[in-house]
Design an enzyme around this catalytic site. Structure first.
Site, mmCIF file in Angstrom:
data_model
loop_
_atom_site.group_PDB
_atom_site.id
_atom_site.type_symbol
_atom_site.label_atom_id
_atom_site.label_comp_id
_atom_site.label_asym_id
_atom_site.label_seq_id
_atom_site.Cartn_x
_atom_site.Cartn_y
_atom_site.Cartn_z
ATOM 1 N N GLU A 148 -16.405 -1.655 10.646
ATOM 2 C CA GLU A 148 -15.672 -1.008 9.529
ATOM 3 C C GLU A 148 -14.123 -1.178 9.779
ATOM 4 O OE1 GLU A 148 -17.221 2.877 8.939
ATOM 5 O OE2 GLU A 148 -19.466 2.134 8.400
ATOM 6 N N GLU A 255 -28.092 -2.351 8.492
ATOM 7 C CA GLU A 255 -28.221 -1.108 8.373
ATOM 8 C C GLU A 255 -29.003 -0.641 7.144
ATOM 9 O OE1 GLU A 255 -24.709 1.319 9.013
ATOM 10 O OE2 GLU A 255 -24.113 -0.028 10.757
#
Ligand code: XIL
Length: 354
Positions: A148, A255
Site C-alpha cells: 500500500e 486478500e
C-alpha cells in the site's frame, strides 16, 4: 413466486450436490490460500480441519507485521511466526510472508526515532529486512515486500507514511533490493488495494513496475488485494488483470473477499446497504466468485498464476466486521462454518471449461 422458488432452489440444490466432496486445493490449478490469525485459529479444531482440507497456501493476517515482530528496538519476536511456519510445514502448505514494509504496521517507536534521526531509517530498513528474510530463507516462498505505497485512490504515492516522509519513494526499491540480496529465490511482490477498480492507481503502480524492471530492481510479482464489492464491474477487473499480467510478473490475488455493503477505505465504518443476507444475494455472490476465478484463469497466463488467497474464509471471523465495525458476508463459508453458495461458485470457476 414459482419462478422465484425455482430460481433459488434449483441452483442451491445444484451447488450442494455438486460440492459434497470438494477440497478446493485438489481441484485448483494454482495454490489456494487463506490468511489466519494464528492464536485464535489453532484453538478452533473445526477451523483447522477446514483450513487443512481446502488450502495449500497460508498467510498470516497480522502476526508477521512489523508491530508484532519488533515491538521495541533491538528485540525481535519470532515465536508466533515460528508457530505458523511449523503449521505450514507440517501440513505441506506454501508459506507466504505478509508483509515487510507497510505504513500502517510501522510501530510508533520507529516513527519517532526516524523523525529524530532521519539517516537512521534506511539503516533500520536494511537491518530489519535482512534479519527477517534471512531467518526464513527458503521457508517463506514469497513476500509482500511493500504494501500500500500509493494513496487509496488516484495514483499518488502515499504521503502519510514515515517511509515516504523520510526517504521519498526510494524506500520501495531499497526494500526490494535488500530482500533479494538475502533470499534471491523468494518471489517478491508489490501489494495494494483498489488497483482492480481504479485505473489511475493501477497505472501508477505499473509505471513503478516498469521503471523497476528497466533499472533491474528485483520485483517478481504484483499482489491485487482484491477486497472487492459486488458492484465492482467485471469488465474493469478483467481490464486491470490483463494490464498487470502484460508485465510478465506473477499475479497474486492476495486478500480476496467480496462484500455487499460500502466500507470507508480511509477509516472505519461505511454504509450498511444490507442488514441481512438473503438467498438472492448468496447466489449473486456465488456468481461473482465464479466470474472472478474465471477471469483469473483466462486472463493471467498459467505460469504467472501465483494463486488466489482469501483474507479469511468464514463470515464469522471476517476482518471486515471487526475493522470497519459493520456487518457483511464476504467469505466462502458462513457464520457456522458451512459452505455458502459462494464456495460452490468459486469451485465451479476453478473447474469449468474456459
Ligand atoms: C488487516 C487485518 O485483517 C486486521 O485484523 C488488522 O486490524 C488490520 O489489517 N490490507 C492488508 C492487510 O494488506 O494487512 C489488512 O489486514 C487488510 C487490508
Amino acid at each position: 413466486m414459482i419462478r422465484l422458488i425455482f430460481l433459488i432452489l434449483v441452483p442451491t440444490f445444484f451447488f450442494h450436490s455438486f460440492g459434497q466432496n470438494i477440497n478446493l486445493k485438489d481441484i485448483s490449478p494454482f495454490p489456494i490460500g487463506t490468511s489466519v490469525r494464528i492464536q485464535p485459529f489453532l484453538k478452533d479444531k473445526k477451523l483447522v480441519d477446514l483450513q487443512k482440507r481446502h488450502f495449500n497456501s497460508i498467510t498470516s493476517g497480522n502476526d508477521m507485521k512489523m508491530y508484532e515482530i519488533i515491538k521495541k528496538e533491538g528485540v525481535y519476536y519470532w515465536d508466533r511466526i515460528d508457530t505458523i511456519v511449523n503449521y505450514a510445514k507440517t501440513n505441506n502448505q506454501r508459506m507466504f510472508g505478509h508483509n515487510l514494509i507497510w505504513h500502517f504496521s510501522t510501530p510508533r517507536w520507529v516513527r519517532n526515532k526516524a523523525r529524530e534521526n532521519p539517516a537512521w531509517l534506511d539503516k533500520f530498513l536494511k537491518e530489519y529486512i535482512t534479519e527477517y528474510v534471512s531467518r526464513y530463507k527458503g521457508v517463506i516462498h514469497g513476500w509482500d515486500v511493500v504494501n500500500e505505497a500509493f494513496e487509496a485512490s488516484g495514483g499518488e504515492y502515499r504521503k502519510e507514511s514515515i517511509w515516504y516522509e523520510i526517504m521519498g519513494k526510494e524506500y520501495i526499491e531499497k526494500a526490494f533490493r535488500y530482500a533479494h540480496e538475502v533470499d534471491p529465490d523468494a518471489i517478491l511482490f508489490y501489494n495494494d488495494f483498489n488497483i482492480e477498480r481504479d485505473t489511475s492507481k493501477l497505472n501508477s503502480v505499473l509505471e513503478m513496475v516498469s521503471d523497476f524492471k528497466k533499472r533491474g530492481v528485483p520485483i517478481s510479482g504484483i499482489g491485487f488485494q482484491m477486497h472487492i464489492r459486488m458492484d465492482i464491474p467485471n469488465e474493469v477487473i478483467a481490464y486491470t488483470l490483463k494490464k498487470a499480467a502484460d508485465t510478465g510478473l506473477q499475479i497474486h490475488l492476495s486478500e480476496t473477499d467480496i462484500i455487499f455493503n460500502i466500507h470507508d477505505d480511509n477509516k472505519g465504518g461505511g454504509v450498511e446497504r444490507y442488514k441481512e443476507l438473503n438467498e438472492e444475494m448468496k447466489l449473486a455472490q456465488a456468481k461473482k466468485y465464479k466470474d472472478l476465478v474465471l477471469m483469473y484463469r483466462s486472463i493471467v497466463p498459467k505460469e504467472q498464476q501465483y494463486g488466489i488467497t482469501f483474507w479469511g474464509f468464514n463470515d464469522r471471523d471476517t476482518w471486515i466486521r471487526r475493522f470497519f465495525n459493520m456487518n457483511d458476508w464476504p467469505c466462502l463459508f458462513d457464520d457456522n462454518l458451512n459452505p455458502k453458495p459462494a464456495f460452490y461458485g468459486f469451485s465451479q470457476g476453478l473447474t469449468s471449461e474456459l
